[in-house]
Design a protein around this motif. Structure first.
Motif, PDB file in Angstrom:
ATOM      1  N   VAL A 167     -31.653  59.524  61.806  1.00  0.00           N
ATOM      2  CA  VAL A 167     -32.361  58.300  62.156  1.00  0.00           C
ATOM      3  C   VAL A 167     -31.594  57.116  61.579  1.00  0.00           C
ATOM      4  CG1 VAL A 167     -34.644  59.360  62.304  1.00  0.00           C
ATOM      5  CG2 VAL A 167     -33.832  58.479  60.106  1.00  0.00           C
ATOM      6  N   VAL A 168     -31.909  55.935  62.075  1.00  0.00           N
ATOM      7  CA  VAL A 168     -31.242  54.711  61.643  1.00  0.00           C
ATOM      8  C   VAL A 168     -32.302  53.687  61.272  1.00  0.00           C
ATOM      9  CG1 VAL A 168     -29.716  52.808  62.331  1.00  0.00           C
ATOM     10  CG2 VAL A 168     -29.240  55.148  63.109  1.00  0.00           C
ATOM     11  N   MET A 169     -32.122  53.040  60.129  1.00  0.00           N
ATOM     12  CA  MET A 169     -33.021  51.970  59.711  1.00  0.00           C
ATOM     13  C   MET A 169     -32.531  50.645  60.280  1.00  0.00           C
ATOM     14  SD  MET A 169     -33.856  50.459  55.881  1.00  0.00           S
ATOM     15  CE  MET A 169     -34.655  51.954  55.298  1.00  0.00           C
ATOM     16  N   MET A 170     -33.438  49.928  60.922  1.00  0.00           N
ATOM     17  CA  MET A 170     -33.113  48.597  61.418  1.00  0.00           C
ATOM     18  C   MET A 170     -34.231  47.634  61.059  1.00  0.00           C
ATOM     19  SD  MET A 170     -32.176  47.264  65.286  1.00  0.00           S
ATOM     20  CE  MET A 170     -33.854  47.236  65.932  1.00  0.00           C
ATOM     21  N   LEU A 171     -33.882  46.502  60.475  1.00  0.00           N
ATOM     22  CA  LEU A 171     -34.850  45.446  60.235  1.00  0.00           C
ATOM     23  C   LEU A 171     -34.658  44.350  61.263  1.00  0.00           C
ATOM     24  CD1 LEU A 171     -35.110  46.958  57.472  1.00  0.00           C
ATOM     25  CD2 LEU A 171     -35.772  44.749  56.521  1.00  0.00           C
ATOM     26  N   ALA A 172     -35.750  43.780  61.706  1.00  0.00           N
ATOM     27  CA  ALA A 172     -35.695  42.766  62.747  1.00  0.00           C
ATOM     28  C   ALA A 172     -36.613  41.614  62.400  1.00  0.00           C
ATOM     29  CB  ALA A 172     -36.095  43.369  64.090  1.00  0.00           C
ATOM     30  N   SER A 173     -36.189  40.431  62.763  1.00  0.00           N
ATOM     31  CA  SER A 173     -36.999  39.237  62.552  1.00  0.00           C
ATOM     32  C   SER A 173     -37.131  38.482  63.855  1.00  0.00           C
ATOM     33  CB  SER A 173     -36.353  38.330  61.505  1.00  0.00           C
ATOM     34  OG  SER A 173     -37.043  37.092  61.427  1.00  0.00           O
ATOM     35  N   GLU A 174     -38.297  37.911  64.069  1.00  0.00           N
ATOM     36  CA  GLU A 174     -38.478  37.017  65.196  1.00  0.00           C
ATOM     37  C   GLU A 174     -37.795  35.683  64.896  1.00  0.00           C
ATOM     38  OE1 GLU A 174     -42.740  36.869  65.408  1.00  0.00           O
ATOM     39  OE2 GLU A 174     -42.839  38.561  66.792  1.00  0.00           O
ATOM     40  N   ALA A 175     -37.531  34.925  65.916  1.00  0.00           N
ATOM     41  CA  ALA A 175     -36.977  33.587  65.725  1.00  0.00           C
ATOM     42  C   ALA A 175     -37.935  32.751  64.875  1.00  0.00           C
ATOM     43  CB  ALA A 175     -36.740  32.927  67.081  1.00  0.00           C
ATOM     44  N   ASN A 176     -37.379  31.915  64.001  1.00  0.00           N
ATOM     45  CA  ASN A 176     -38.201  31.049  63.160  1.00  0.00           C
ATOM     46  C   ASN A 176     -37.411  29.779  62.848  1.00  0.00           C
ATOM     47  OD1 ASN A 176     -36.549  31.519  60.743  1.00  0.00           O
ATOM     48  ND2 ASN A 176     -37.472  33.560  60.717  1.00  0.00           N
ATOM     49  N   ALA A 177     -37.880  29.017  61.890  1.00  0.00           N
ATOM     50  CA  ALA A 177     -37.225  27.747  61.576  1.00  0.00           C
ATOM     51  C   ALA A 177     -35.785  27.933  61.122  1.00  0.00           C
ATOM     52  CB  ALA A 177     -38.024  27.016  60.496  1.00  0.00           C
ATOM     53  N   HIS A 178     -35.476  29.095  60.560  1.00  0.00           N
ATOM     54  CA  HIS A 178     -34.125  29.366  60.075  1.00  0.00           C
ATOM     55  C   HIS A 178     -33.284  30.160  61.069  1.00  0.00           C
ATOM     56  CE1 HIS A 178     -35.477  27.912  56.183  1.00  0.00           C
ATOM     57  NE2 HIS A 178     -36.491  28.748  56.240  1.00  0.00           N
ATOM     58  N   LEU A 179     -33.920  30.761  62.061  1.00  0.00           N
ATOM     59  CA  LEU A 179     -33.216  31.626  63.002  1.00  0.00           C
ATOM     60  C   LEU A 179     -33.497  31.160  64.431  1.00  0.00           C
ATOM     61  CD1 LEU A 179     -34.016  35.162  61.512  1.00  0.00           C
ATOM     62  CD2 LEU A 179     -31.788  34.031  61.527  1.00  0.00           C
ATOM     63  N   PRO A 180     -32.481  30.661  65.134  1.00  0.00           N
ATOM     64  CA  PRO A 180     -32.698  30.208  66.514  1.00  0.00           C
ATOM     65  C   PRO A 180     -33.062  31.338  67.464  1.00  0.00           C
ATOM     66  CG  PRO A 180     -30.667  29.291  65.597  1.00  0.00           C
ATOM     67  CD  PRO A 180     -31.125  30.361  64.660  1.00  0.00           C
ATOM     68  N   GLN A 181     -32.658  32.579  67.145  1.00  0.00           N
ATOM     69  CA  GLN A 181     -32.995  33.715  67.991  1.00  0.00           C
ATOM     70  C   GLN A 181     -33.311  34.909  67.088  1.00  0.00           C
ATOM     71  OE1 GLN A 181     -29.438  32.681  68.175  1.00  0.00           O
ATOM     72  NE2 GLN A 181     -29.285  33.993  66.389  1.00  0.00           N
ATOM     73  N   PRO A 182     -33.952  35.943  67.638  1.00  0.00           N
ATOM     74  CA  PRO A 182     -34.254  37.122  66.819  1.00  0.00           C
ATOM     75  C   PRO A 182     -32.987  37.700  66.191  1.00  0.00           C
ATOM     76  CG  PRO A 182     -35.392  37.235  68.921  1.00  0.00           C
ATOM     77  CD  PRO A 182     -34.436  36.085  69.018  1.00  0.00           C
ATOM     78  N   LEU A 183     -33.142  38.239  64.993  1.00  0.00           N
ATOM     79  CA  LEU A 183     -32.026  38.871  64.287  1.00  0.00           C
ATOM     80  C   LEU A 183     -32.383  40.322  64.004  1.00  0.00           C
ATOM     81  CD1 LEU A 183     -29.327  38.805  62.733  1.00  0.00           C
ATOM     82  CD2 LEU A 183     -30.615  37.979  60.737  1.00  0.00           C
ATOM     83  N   ARG A 184     -31.481  41.223  64.366  1.00  0.00           N
ATOM     84  CA  ARG A 184     -31.662  42.646  64.080  1.00  0.00           C
ATOM     85  C   ARG A 184     -30.471  43.131  63.259  1.00  0.00           C
ATOM     86  NH1 ARG A 184     -32.231  42.150  69.675  1.00  0.00           N
ATOM     87  NH2 ARG A 184     -34.403  42.116  70.414  1.00  0.00           N
ATOM     88  N   VAL A 185     -30.769  43.809  62.165  1.00  0.00           N
ATOM     89  CA  VAL A 185     -29.718  44.349  61.298  1.00  0.00           C
ATOM     90  C   VAL A 185     -29.995  45.828  61.071  1.00  0.00           C
ATOM     91  CG1 VAL A 185     -28.569  44.229  59.069  1.00  0.00           C
ATOM     92  CG2 VAL A 185     -29.386  42.129  60.154  1.00  0.00           C
TER      93      VAL A 185
END
Length: 344
Positions: free
Chosen positions: A156-174
Motif C-alpha cells: 500500500v502507499v500513503m498519500m496525504l492530500a489537501s484541498e485548495a486554500n489560502a496557501h494552495l491555489p490547487q489541491p496538493l497530493r503528496v
C-alpha cells in the motif's frame, strides 16, 4: 424527481479517550446532507458525547447482529446510524485504558466488513492510540498495515492530500515511497521493484479512484540537489531515474527526479496531480505547513477506499472537554472518501 443516493461512509471513531469520537460526530453531522455517515463505536458513549456537542444531534444505534441479519436500516438526515461496538471500560477523556483496546480494534474489523458486504461505500478512520491496542495484548503497528493485512494487500502507499486554500491555489497530493522508517534506513529501502510498484499504485488509484484520466506524477530525489550527478549520492542514478524511465515506457506521465527543496513551487505543482516524496519528512512537512488541519490521509492500493485525518488523538485537548478540537481534517477526509466513492 428522486434524489441521487448519497455515498455511505463508515466512520470509525478511534481512541475513545481522544478527540476522535468528538470530531467524528461533529463532522459527520455537519456533512449529513452530503453523505450518509455511519459511525462505528460504542453507541451509548457516542450518544452521551453527542448531547454535549450539540443537543440537536440524533443518533440511532444498531447492533452488529442486526446489521448482519437485516442490513443497514433506513435513516434520514435528521439522525445518524451508529454500529454499536461496546467498550469494556468507562471512558475518562485524556486517559488511556488498555481494557478498551480490543473494542477499538473491533471498529476497524466492522468497517472492513461493512464495505465488503456492501453496507458502506468507503471508510474514514479517526485517530487511534497504537499503545492501547498493543497493551491489550494485540500486536498492532497502525491503521495502514492493519487494513493491508486484513484485505490481503501486499503493498500500500500513503498519500496525504489537501484541498485548495489560502496557501494552495490547487489541491496538493503528496505520496510517500517509504513511511515510518528511521532516516538511516531510508536509502536502503529505495529499491527498483518497490519504487516502481509504488508508482504503479499511485497511477492506478489516481485514475480509478480519483477519476484523473492521465495522472501527472512528479518524483523527488532522495539526496540534496537530487544527488548532483552522483556527487551527493547515487540513488538517483542507480534507482530513481531508471524507475522513472520504466514508468514512462509503461505509459505513465512521470517526471523527475527533482531536488526536493525546489520541487514544491507553484510552477511545478500546477503541472502535477501528485508528488512522490522518498521519505516521510521530505514531503509531509510541506503539505502540513500549507494545510495542517485541512488535509486528509489516503491509503492507496487497497481494494477499498480508506481515508483518515492528518493528526493524532490529541489526548490533552480531549481532557479539556468538548469544543476544543478542530474538525477540519475530518471534514476533508469524509469529503475525499465520498468523492472517491462516487468515482470508483
Amino acid at each position: 424527481m428522486p434524489q441521487p443516493s448519497l455515498p455511505v461512509i463508515a466512520v470509525t471513531v478511534g481512541e475513545p479517550a481522544g478527540i476522535g469520537p468528538e470530531i467524528s460526530i461533529a463532522a459527520a453531522w455537519q456533512l449529513r446532507h452530503e453523505v450518509r455517515p455511519v459511525l462505528i463505536g460504542d453507541a451509548a458513549y457516542l450518544a452521551m458525547l453527542a448531547a454535549d456537542i450539540n443537543p440537536d444531534i440524533n443518533l440511532m444505534g444498531v447492533s452488529l447482529q442486526a446489521l448482519r441479519n437485516q442490513g443497514l436500516p433506513a435513516c434520514g438526515t435528521d439522525r445518524m446510524t451508529v454500529i454499536d461496538c461496546p467498550l469494556n471500560a468507562h471512558v475518562i477523556a485524556g486517559h488511556l485504558d488498555a481494557r478498551n483496546g480490543r473494542s477499538v480494534l473491533q471498529t476497524l474489523d466492522v468497517a472492513i466488513e461493512s464495505v465488503q458486504q456492501g453496507w458502506c461505500d468507503a471508510i474514514v478512520t479517526a485517530p487511534l492510540q497504537k499503545s492501547t491496542i498493543n497493551d491489550a495484548g494485540v500486536a498492532f503497528s497502525g491503521h495502514t498495515e492493519y487494513f493491508a493485512e486484513k484485505t490481503n494487500t501486499s503493498r500500500v502507499v500513503m498519500m496525504l492530500a489537501s484541498e485548495a486554500n489560502a496557501h494552495l491555489p490547487q489541491p496538493l497530493r503528496v505520496a510517500l515511497a517509504t513511511t515510518h522508517l528511521p532516516l538511516r534506513q531510508v536509502a536502503d529501502a529505495i529499491q527498483f521493484d518497490d519504487l516502481l510498484r509504488t508508482l504503479e499504485i499511485i497511477h492506478a488509484d489516481l485514475r480509478d479512484k480519483f477519476g484523473i484520466a492521465a495522472p501527472r506524477i512528479l518524483v523527488a530525489g532522495l539526496n540534496p540537489h537530487a544527488g548532483e550527478n552522483g556527487y551527493l549520492g547515487r540513488e538517483e542514478i542507480d534507482v530513481i531515474t531508471p524507475v522513472i524511465r520504466q514508468a514512462q515506457q509503461a505509459g505513465m506521465q512521470v517526471s523527475g527526479p527533482y531536488p526536493a527543496d525546489t520541487l514544491f513551487q507553484q510552477k511545478y505543482l500546477e503541472q502535477a496531480d501528485c508528488v512522490l516524496a522518498m521519505y516521510h519528512d521530505q514531503g509531509l512537512p510541506v503539505l502540513k505547513h500549507a494545510s495542517f488541519g485541512l488535509g486528509g490521509n489516503i491509503t492507496l492500493g487497497l481494494p477499498l477506499i480508506r481515508t483518515s485525518v492528518d493528526h493524532g488523538t490529541a489526548l490533552d485537548l480531549a481532557a479539556q472537554g468538548v469544543g476544543h478540537a478542530d474538525i477540519g481534517s475530518m471534514i476533508v477526509a469524509i469529503r475525499v472518501a465520498a468523492s472517491m466513492a462516487k468515482t470508483h
